[in-house]
Design an enzyme around this catalytic site. Structure first.
Site, PDB file in Angstrom:
ATOM      1  N   LYS A 189      26.262  38.992  28.666  1.00  0.00           N
ATOM      2  CA  LYS A 189      27.555  38.308  28.697  1.00  0.00           C
ATOM      3  C   LYS A 189      27.871  37.667  27.361  1.00  0.00           C
ATOM      4  O   LYS A 189      29.024  37.430  27.047  1.00  0.00           O
ATOM      5  CB  LYS A 189      27.596  37.293  29.823  1.00  0.00           C
ATOM      6  CG  LYS A 189      26.576  36.174  29.726  1.00  0.00           C
ATOM      7  CD  LYS A 189      26.771  35.203  30.875  1.00  0.00           C
ATOM      8  CE  LYS A 189      25.764  34.076  30.832  1.00  0.00           C
ATOM      9  NZ  LYS A 189      24.754  34.157  31.890  1.00  0.00           N
ATOM     10  N   LYS A 230      20.626  44.867  24.667  1.00  0.00           N
ATOM     11  CA  LYS A 230      20.854  44.763  26.115  1.00  0.00           C
ATOM     12  C   LYS A 230      22.301  44.360  26.372  1.00  0.00           C
ATOM     13  O   LYS A 230      22.869  43.560  25.620  1.00  0.00           O
ATOM     14  CB  LYS A 230      19.863  43.742  26.701  1.00  0.00           C
ATOM     15  CG  LYS A 230      20.466  42.613  27.513  1.00  0.00           C
ATOM     16  CD  LYS A 230      19.452  41.610  28.013  1.00  0.00           C
ATOM     17  CE  LYS A 230      20.109  40.237  28.127  1.00  0.00           C
ATOM     18  NZ  LYS A 230      20.414  39.770  29.451  1.00  0.00           N
ATOM     19  N   LYS A 285      18.338  32.754  22.180  1.00  0.00           N
ATOM     20  CA  LYS A 285      19.536  31.997  22.548  1.00  0.00           C
ATOM     21  C   LYS A 285      19.753  30.795  21.632  1.00  0.00           C
ATOM     22  O   LYS A 285      20.877  30.501  21.248  1.00  0.00           O
ATOM     23  CB  LYS A 285      19.464  31.541  24.010  1.00  0.00           C
ATOM     24  CG  LYS A 285      19.633  32.693  24.991  1.00  0.00           C
ATOM     25  CD  LYS A 285      19.729  32.203  26.417  1.00  0.00           C
ATOM     26  CE  LYS A 285      19.900  33.401  27.367  1.00  0.00           C
ATOM     27  NZ  LYS A 285      20.038  33.004  28.758  1.00  0.00           N
TER      28      LYS A 285
END
Ligand code: ATP
Ligand code: MG
Length: 332
Positions: free
Chosen positions: A198, A195, A112
């Protein structure tokens, strides 16, 4: 009854299909067998910038979707993380037990923060797995229903629980990840090696549960498969088709062998058309139920208030024990 605990972020707009199949479905199932606590994790949400008004709306939206998916406030405790201050309080204690290097090894943080760039990455994003440790330990949870991407954080939780118990005496239950193999990782429809998330680069790969059903049907019909034509569950060689089969099997409760047989000699087009229909049939009532809860915010807020009260009773007791073990002077 064993305890279960899990949390989901108040995502803008909608949960996605990976959230539902990987996590929320298991929340619903564990209500029957566990003393279950589920929360909308707004403290985790602010690890990235949030508009205050939208955060509030998205918190209600997440709770409405959880109820629409089948959580029953009579059979589980549903609450909002920030309503229970003990999460942040135990989080601090856990921060002080975690090695800097240990936290630096969390792969979700690496992924992230790499996406955001170092300048935009907060310390909160770095320490969020440690807050998650507190989330779980406060409820003495035995089982934590999550997707595969959370496995490392549950391992960290066990490590820290053991460390605390070893240093200060037995206090916390060691939790186990409850990961259902078949649906542990739902893949992006456009990139079946990634995966479904969002924060995907290609929105065509992401099924948002509250999108217009037509939009989701179209995304399924344009899902990436392969140049072969055989419909077979083979995640290694046929990741795209296998992902569609997993979604189909789970939403309809059909066994994989039966599905393969159903599509023997048929092409990918037939599978996609049928799955698009299955999807529309699933999301249509889900959207309607979510809207019903949103249309009645007073009832929704009162469900969350009762949930917070029940959660706090458990969390406060655990926190008091932990504070005492650490050596904090009692306030009275
Ligand atoms: P982000 O990518 O920003 O972390 P997210 O899509 O993972 O967001 P979360 O709120 O972090 O959303 O995850 C909620 C739950 O859904 C977690 O238990 C997570 O493991 C699960 N989950 C998320 N994506 C998938 C997926 N593609 N397949 C299975 N489970 C998933
Ligand atoms: Mg996640």
């Amino acid at each position: 009854r064993p305890r279960a605990l899990s949390g989901i972020q108040p995502t803008a707009g909608s949960f996605h299909l990976g959230n539902y199949l990987g996590a929320v479905r298991q929340y619903v199932a564990l209500q029957e067998t566990h003393d279950a606590f589920y929360m909308v994790v707004d403290l985790h949400a602010i690890t990235v910038p949030q508009d205050p008004k939208e955060l509030r709306a998205n918190t209600r939206l997440a709770a409405a979707q959880l109820l629409a998916a089948g959580l029953d406030p009579e059979r589980c405790t549903l609450f909002v993380q920030s309503h229970v201050p003990e999460h942040a309080q135990l989080g601090w204690v856990m921060n002080c037990l975690t090695g800097f290097g240990e936290a630096s090894r969390m792969t979700q943080f690496k992924d992230k923060s790499a996406k955001q760039g170092a300048g935009a990455t907060t310390v909160g994003l770095f320490t969020y797995p440690i807050l998650q440790v507190a989330d779980i330990l406060l409820y003495q949870a035995d089982a934590v229903p999550v997707g595969e991407d959370q496995r490392q954080h549950i391992e960290l939780t066990r490590d820290l629980a053991e460390r605390f118990n070893g240093r200060f005496g037995d206090t916390f239950t060691l939790p186990a990840a409850h990961i259902v193999r078949e649906t542990a990782k739902i893949y992006d429809l456009q990139d079946p090696s990634a995966k479904m998330s969002k924060s995907t680069a290609n929105p065509k790969g992401l099924i948002n549960l509250l999108d217009e059903p037509k939009v989701s049907a179209k995304k399924i019909k344009s899902a990436v498969t392969d140049t072969d034509t055989v419909i077979r569950f083979d995640p290694e060689n046929k990741p795209g088709v296998s992902n569609l089969l997993t979604i189909y099997a789970t939403l309809t409760g059909t066994g994989m062998a039966d599905l393969e047989q159903k599509y023997e000699g048929k092409g990918y087009g037939a599978l996609k058309t049928d799955l698009a229909e299955v999807m529309v049939d699933w999301v249509t009532p889900f959207r309607a139920r979510t809207q019903e809860y949103l249309d009645d915010p007073e009832t929704l807020d009162s469900v969350l208030a009762k949930g917070a009260e029940k959660a706090r009773a458990v969390a406060a007791e655990t926190l008091a024990q932990a504070y005492d073990k650490v050596g904090f002077l009692p306030a009275k």
